[in-house]
Design a protein around this motif. Sequence first.
Motif, short mmCIF file in Angstrom:
data_model
loop_
_atom_site.label_atom_id
_atom_site.label_comp_id
_atom_site.label_asym_id
_atom_site.label_seq_id
_atom_site.Cartn_x
_atom_site.Cartn_y
_atom_site.Cartn_z
N SER A 1 8.25 24.02 0.49
CA SER A 1 7.81 24.41 1.80
C SER A 1 7.71 23.45 2.85
N ASP A 2 8.33 23.82 3.98
CA ASP A 2 8.41 22.78 4.91
C ASP A 2 8.63 23.53 6.61
N VAL A 3 7.70 24.14 6.76
CA VAL A 3 7.55 25.18 7.89
C VAL A 3 6.73 24.78 8.77
N PHE A 4 5.91 23.80 8.69
CA PHE A 4 4.84 23.70 9.63
C PHE A 4 4.87 22.17 10.28
N ASP A 5 5.44 22.03 11.41
CA ASP A 5 5.55 20.70 11.98
C ASP A 5 4.39 20.07 12.48
N SER A 6 3.58 20.89 13.05
CA SER A 6 2.25 20.59 13.66
C SER A 6 1.18 21.61 13.50
N TYR A 7 -0.04 21.24 13.83
CA TYR A 7 -1.27 22.21 13.60
C TYR A 7 -2.05 22.42 14.90
N PRO A 8 -1.18 23.05 15.97
CA PRO A 8 -1.96 23.23 17.37
C PRO A 8 -3.49 23.47 17.23
N PRO A 9 -4.34 23.00 17.79
CA PRO A 9 -4.10 21.99 19.43
C PRO A 9 -3.58 20.68 18.83
N ASN A 10 -3.79 20.41 17.53
CA ASN A 10 -3.19 19.04 17.19
C ASN A 10 -1.82 18.88 17.36
N THR A 11 -1.42 17.39 17.93
CA THR A 11 -0.20 17.34 18.18
C THR A 11 0.88 16.30 17.34
N LEU A 12 -0.16 15.58 16.20
CA LEU A 12 0.37 15.03 15.43
C LEU A 12 1.71 15.40 14.70
N ASP A 13 2.73 14.41 14.16
CA ASP A 13 3.84 14.91 13.61
C ASP A 13 3.81 15.16 11.97
N GLU A 14 3.66 16.29 11.65
CA GLU A 14 3.56 16.80 10.26
C GLU A 14 4.70 17.38 9.67
N SER A 15 6.07 16.91 10.09
CA SER A 15 7.22 17.46 9.99
C SER A 15 7.66 17.24 8.64
N GLY A 16 7.13 16.65 7.73
CA GLY A 16 7.65 16.49 6.42
C GLY A 16 7.00 17.85 5.60
N PRO A 17 7.59 17.85 4.30
CA PRO A 17 7.31 18.97 3.53
C PRO A 17 5.79 18.95 3.10
N GLU A 18 5.22 20.30 2.81
CA GLU A 18 3.86 20.53 2.40
C GLU A 18 3.67 21.28 1.24
N VAL A 19 2.46 21.48 0.75
CA VAL A 19 2.01 22.30 -0.29
C VAL A 19 0.91 22.96 0.13
N ILE A 20 0.88 24.42 0.12
CA ILE A 20 -0.04 25.34 0.83
C ILE A 20 -0.99 25.70 -0.48
N TYR A 21 -2.43 25.88 -0.23
CA TYR A 21 -3.42 26.43 -1.11
C TYR A 21 -3.95 27.45 -0.42
N ALA A 22 -4.33 28.57 -1.21
CA ALA A 22 -5.27 29.57 -0.59
C ALA A 22 -6.63 29.83 -1.61
N PHE A 23 -7.65 30.32 -0.73
CA PHE A 23 -8.90 30.96 -1.69
C PHE A 23 -9.36 31.69 -0.70
N THR A 24 -10.34 32.70 -1.42
CA THR A 24 -11.24 33.45 -0.48
C THR A 24 -12.59 33.49 -1.21
N VAL A 25 -13.62 33.38 -0.19
CA VAL A 25 -14.99 33.19 -0.78
C VAL A 25 -15.76 34.55 -0.07
N ALA A 26 -16.69 34.95 -0.85
CA ALA A 26 -17.45 36.25 -0.48
C ALA A 26 -18.70 36.13 0.02
N GLU A 27 -18.84 34.85 0.15
CA GLU A 27 -20.24 34.44 0.84
C GLU A 27 -20.34 33.02 1.31
N PRO A 28 -21.12 32.64 2.26
CA PRO A 28 -21.13 31.39 2.84
C PRO A 28 -21.10 30.16 1.96
N VAL A 29 -20.29 29.18 2.24
CA VAL A 29 -20.17 28.19 1.15
C VAL A 29 -20.00 26.76 2.12
N PHE A 30 -20.56 25.67 1.10
CA PHE A 30 -20.00 24.19 1.46
C PHE A 30 -18.97 24.02 1.03
#
Length: 697
Positions: free
Chosen positions: A332-361
């Motif tokens: 994966s190399d699809v995200f070059d920045s994360y608006p409104p942050n403008t830092l250059d994150e143009s290198g490759p990345e690894v994406i994680y996902a999770f779902t929570v059913a209640e409020p968490v720390f």
Amino acid sequence: MSTAETRPSTLPCLAWLTVLLFASSLGASGCDNHKRRSCPDGTKLIDGLCQDDADGDMVPDDVDNCPDVPNPGQEDSDQNGVGDACQTAQDSDGDGVPDDEDNCPEVHNPGQEDSDQNGVGDACEAAGDSDGDGVPDDEDNCPEVHNPAQTDYDGDGVGDACEEQDGGPEHPFIIPVTELGADYYDQRDTSDSPFSGFASYPPDTLDESGPEYLYVFTLPSRMRVRAWIDAPEPTDVDIDVHLLSSLSPLALITRGNLRVEATLDPGTYFLSLDTYGGAAQAGPYRLHAWIEPWRDGTVDQPVLMPGVSDPSQPVTLPLVYVDNRTTVGAPSDVFDSYPPNTLDESGPEVIYAFTVAEPVFFAVELLLPEPDGVDVDVHLLSSLSPLTLIARANHKILEELEPGTYYVVADTYGGDASAGAYTLNLTLRAQDLAPDTLFADYIVEATDYLFVNYGLLGYDINSVLTHDIEYGPYGVIPQTGVEGKTMCVAALLEVILTAMQLYADDTGDETVWDFLPWRSFRYLAAGDIRAHIWVNYDDIDSAGTADAVRHFGMGMTVPFQRLVPGSFININRTTGSGHAVVFLAFLDIDGNEYQSYPTGVEIVGFKYFSSQGSSTVGVGGLDYRWAVFSDFGCPTMPGPRDCNVIYGDQHYMNSGVMYHPSHWRPAYYTLLNSMKAGLLPVSAFDPVFFDGRTTDD
């Protein structure tokens, strides 16, 4: 007789005869569709007849599906013959047993017979289920042994749970793997093994001529396999770990002195725990195997948390997840920045996902230090499309999250040149700090015990523990320096160890000593909890005891307002010094104490327990203090004050809780401790930062 009983009738005889003839012409029920009359008590005129109707809903009792509760419409949503109006709980089969208690809710079985005591009623078991694993005997590949996963590594129709297993090449020990992977533990001694068939593992030429034990596992899909034995090994014991794709011919994938790791395609594989250098170095080992489905970490295939097969499936709490990867060559190399942050994150990345059913720390960290030339940043998102950033950091994010689906992205800063290896540690803990989930009561009990038995024996920055403390059956954590005296971070260590002793004595649960090895409370390497409690921040990013217990999967950093008595705080003062303490109560300006954060009351500080003051017996040492935040000056308190305390974020006021041992989960440093204990450099302690003198000392 009474007057009423003897009064003669005034009705002429002819009139009596007329009435009798009229009644007989109406039939036994005595009602006339064309003439209004009264029915006897307990009956009502329904469809021209006087009929029983106890609830008065004009439906005769003999056809009323709810005879004691008015329901003229006779609603019966589950069609079980019992009206909705008098069905207090769903009873789909109408047998009088509510569905949530019925062992066979779809089949009428008021007796609830369950001959095999498996929780499934006989009436709805198409076939017997002798082992109670939910698989009928006529389909069960191991009908006498509970094995709901039905694993069968060799495909011979006999479940792994029923296979002979002796650790030899014909019958290796079976590691059961499901589509979600495996979390396996085993403890043995190669001195007991009669098998010594593998003297080496070509192309490796090392002498593995001592006895071995073999394990087998079958992967249903592409998975990552990590297997290791505890370190350090006992004196004169040397067991190596080998990962194989075949025993005949012998096909080595990889080997290690203590651990192996590989990402493997579906198929059957073997582990060999073999003694190096001959039988003289045989001995005990503890094997851990962690197997998880491999996912690429892309938008379409994000890395998931353990126990789930879909990003939308809520995780089971508490959860601590560790992953080590590299962004070099990440698909994966699809995200070059994360608006409104403008830092250059143009290198490759690894994406994680999770779902929570209640409020968490929530906490996520990329462990420090990063390898030379590597710069991977961490991002928390609530959506990938549109890209919705919650927070970003060079390596650590702490947040409170509401129920929903979230994404963590480890992204390379500044392009491909900064790509490289990283280790991610992610923690999710429920915000509902129920007392039975916490260790707080034992922590408070420990402060009481220590004050009564070892209080006010003097403070000394060079002393650790007031006395020797036994670490269960594993040995003693020795007192060092001046006997009876200790410093603040050592006081927190002493409180934790004492709380563990009190817990083991109270519950009989000796496993509390197994979570971390004895050495972890004695030494100051990066993998030792003592180093984290000692706040060796530059090396291991610990700002206090709250960070320490989170790093080892035993606790969580939580906001100051959420603390309970028996929590931990590491404070910083405007004077440039710091202190490690056990939180006991919130304080208002008059020194009144509150066990939970009050509403409508201004909180100016907190009461705590630690070691501080002078070295004089009776003046310094384990004792209580009343801390006041710098914004409120230094008002009079019920006891010795500690003023100038900075009220701030987790960097300035590291606050958190320790959980009940049933809620401890291995984190990165827990695993590091078992894999590389004693093999890591000692971290640096800064005694100048800790000032034992508080305001009134």
